[in-house]
Design an enzyme around this catalytic site. Structure first.
Site, PDB file in Angstrom:
ATOM      1  N   GLY A 114       0.612  -1.216  -0.013  1.00 30.23           N
ATOM      2  CA  GLY A 114      -0.096  -0.045  -0.019  1.00 30.23           C
ATOM      3  C   GLY A 114       0.714   1.207   0.061  1.00 30.23           C
ATOM      4  O   GLY A 114       2.181   1.423  -0.386  1.00 30.23           O
ATOM      5  N   CYS A 115       0.262   2.401   0.413  1.00 28.76           N
ATOM      6  CA  CYS A 115       0.794   3.743   0.474  1.00 28.76           C
ATOM      7  C   CYS A 115       2.138   3.665   1.320  1.00 28.76           C
ATOM      8  O   CYS A 115       2.233   2.864   2.344  1.00 28.76           O
ATOM      9  CB  CYS A 115       0.098   4.698   1.353  1.00 28.76           C
ATOM     10  SG  CYS A 115       1.050   6.181   1.321  1.00 28.76           S
TER      11      CYS A 115
END
Length: 235
Positions: A55-56
């Protein structure tokens, strides 16, 4: 992250400062206790590197900056070409890149398998395909970029072990992509969680991961994060 800063940041959520944010699944909010890997990379000499996407990269970097034995955690991109390793281009989801973090660690203090245990337990939700919470696209996929054949073997064995144990209640979506170079992200992405602890995205999506790290892995928890500026040369 120091407790007063975290408490102030979480107060933002209580005050309604996060209205409209998508609710994350309970796993991503709470973490999960999982068994250590049955197979691990033998301890070597010198600093080693694990490249992980979940993810981020702000949250993944922030988690590993609080892990003892980690000498550096740098946000970047892996999976695509050098010429497309730029944030605005990677955001198209068409470059092959994933937002990734190069985690440098001392194998005398923490093993590659223990790094993976943190990754699968609190750094992200490995059951989500091409997304993490509110972030959607292949650039947010769960991927391990092994640096050698031994790392690839240990990662594959651990995924199989966790799937066989059914610890998540859903299949692991994490891919293993060997032979992919890592490219450092822009300066404004480095140490983002530490520099922006009250940003709504960080408060809602990432600070719980750091709290879960302290709760589930007290033996490797470090209160003061190792910053990129202190460890740039180690990855």
């Amino acid at each position: 992250m120091r407790k007063p800063i975290m408490a102030a940041a979480l107060a933002l959520a209580a005050a309604g400062g996060l209205a409209g944010w998508q609710v994350l699944p309970s796993f991503a909010r709470e973490g999960i206790a999982i068994p250590p890997p049955a197979l691990d990379v033998p301890a070597g000499e010198g600093i080693e590197t694990a490249v992980l996407a979940g993810g981020c990269f702000w949250g993944v970097q922030g988690v590993f900056q609080h892990v003892k034995g980690v000498t550096g955690a740098v946000s970047g991109y892996a999976g695509g070409a050098a010429e497309t390793a730029r944030y605005r281009v990677v955001g198209s989801g068409r470059t092959g890149h994933a937002e990734a973090v190069a985690v440098s660690f001392d194998p005398a203090e923490i093993s590659y398998g223990e790094i993976l245990q943190v990754y699968f337990s609190v750094a992200h939700d490995p059951t989500q395909l091409d997304r993490q919470g509110p972030d959607v696209g292949t650039q947010y996929r769960s991927t391990i970029f092994p640096q050698d054949a031994e790392q690839a073997r240990v990662a594959a064995a651990y995924i199989a072990q966790l799937d066989a144990a059914g610890v998540y209640g859903a299949p692991i979506a994490t891919t293993i992509e060997p032979g992919r170079p890592f490219y450092r992200a822009e300066d404004y992405h480095q140490d983002y969680m530490t520099l922006n602890p009250t940003a709504p995205y960080i408060v809602y999506n990432d600070l719980p991961k750091v709290e879960n790290l302290e709760r589930l892995f007290p033996e490797v928890w470090r209160a003061d994060p190792v910053l990129v500026s202190e460890a740039e040369a180690s990855y």
